[in-house]
Design an enzyme around this catalytic site. Sequence first.
Site, short mmCIF file in Angstrom:
data_model
loop_
_atom_site.label_atom_id
_atom_site.label_comp_id
_atom_site.label_asym_id
_atom_site.label_seq_id
_atom_site.Cartn_x
_atom_site.Cartn_y
_atom_site.Cartn_z
N VAL A 75 -3.93 11.64 2.31
CA VAL A 75 -4.06 10.19 2.15
C VAL A 75 -2.70 9.69 1.64
O VAL A 75 -2.33 9.91 0.49
CB VAL A 75 -5.19 9.83 1.17
CG1 VAL A 75 -5.30 8.32 1.02
CG2 VAL A 75 -6.51 10.43 1.64
N LEU A 76 -1.96 9.03 2.53
CA LEU A 76 -0.58 8.62 2.25
C LEU A 76 -0.40 7.13 2.46
O LEU A 76 -0.88 6.58 3.47
CB LEU A 76 0.39 9.33 3.20
CG LEU A 76 0.38 10.85 3.22
CD1 LEU A 76 1.14 11.36 4.43
CD2 LEU A 76 1.00 11.38 1.95
N VAL A 77 0.29 6.48 1.55
CA VAL A 77 0.67 5.08 1.71
C VAL A 77 2.15 4.99 1.35
O VAL A 77 2.58 5.50 0.31
CB VAL A 77 -0.17 4.15 0.81
CG1 VAL A 77 0.34 2.71 0.90
CG2 VAL A 77 -1.64 4.22 1.20
N GLN A 84 -1.83 -2.05 -3.10
CA GLN A 84 -2.30 -3.21 -2.34
C GLN A 84 -3.66 -2.93 -1.69
O GLN A 84 -4.07 -3.64 -0.77
CB GLN A 84 -1.27 -3.59 -1.27
CG GLN A 84 0.07 -4.00 -1.83
CD GLN A 84 1.06 -4.37 -0.74
OE1 GLN A 84 0.71 -4.93 0.28
NE2 GLN A 84 2.33 -4.06 -0.98
N GLY A 85 -4.34 -1.87 -2.11
CA GLY A 85 -5.65 -1.54 -1.58
C GLY A 85 -5.63 -0.74 -0.28
O GLY A 85 -6.67 -0.55 0.34
N TYR A 118 -10.09 8.20 -6.85
CA TYR A 118 -11.17 8.65 -5.97
C TYR A 118 -12.54 8.46 -6.61
O TYR A 118 -13.52 8.19 -5.92
CB TYR A 118 -10.94 10.10 -5.54
CG TYR A 118 -9.79 10.21 -4.56
CD1 TYR A 118 -9.89 9.67 -3.28
CD2 TYR A 118 -8.59 10.79 -4.93
CE1 TYR A 118 -8.83 9.75 -2.39
CE2 TYR A 118 -7.52 10.86 -4.04
CZ TYR A 118 -7.66 10.34 -2.77
OH TYR A 118 -6.61 10.39 -1.89
#
Length: 143
Positions: A75-77, A84-85, A118
């Site tokens: 899970v990468l942003v 920012q959700g 999480y």
Amino acid sequence: MPIIVVQELTPSQVQDLEQLYKQGWWSHQRTSKDIQKMLNHSDIIIGLVDSDTQKLIGFTRVLTDYTYRALIWDVLVKSSYQNQGLGKKLIDEILTHPTLKDVEAFLLMCLPEMVPFYEKLGFHSSDSVKLMSLETSTHYQEF
């Protein structure tokens, strides 16, 4: 900022993914060749694309049997888009994915500092299940 959800990456978005992996201490050594192989063998991939630039800004993937278990990975942003959700958006896309509607349990591994994130999304730690690993560099010996 309008975001597009994709399940396939363009060649330039695969390059963006390589840059996302370079952000992490656990993933910075991943190569283009290995990333392409991983994409080819993941059951589901979810990408978040900035609609203005067409750049990949978020990514996750799933390995699953579509019935009993779905294991969420990576899970990468992109750092400039965090808080920012978008991490929640990635998880929501997995949990509401039509081909995963019958899955009994979703599993993931995370660093201790990510546990609160999480937990807010409904995941919980398990004391009854232990994570075990065997690195490929470790030589298995028969006893």
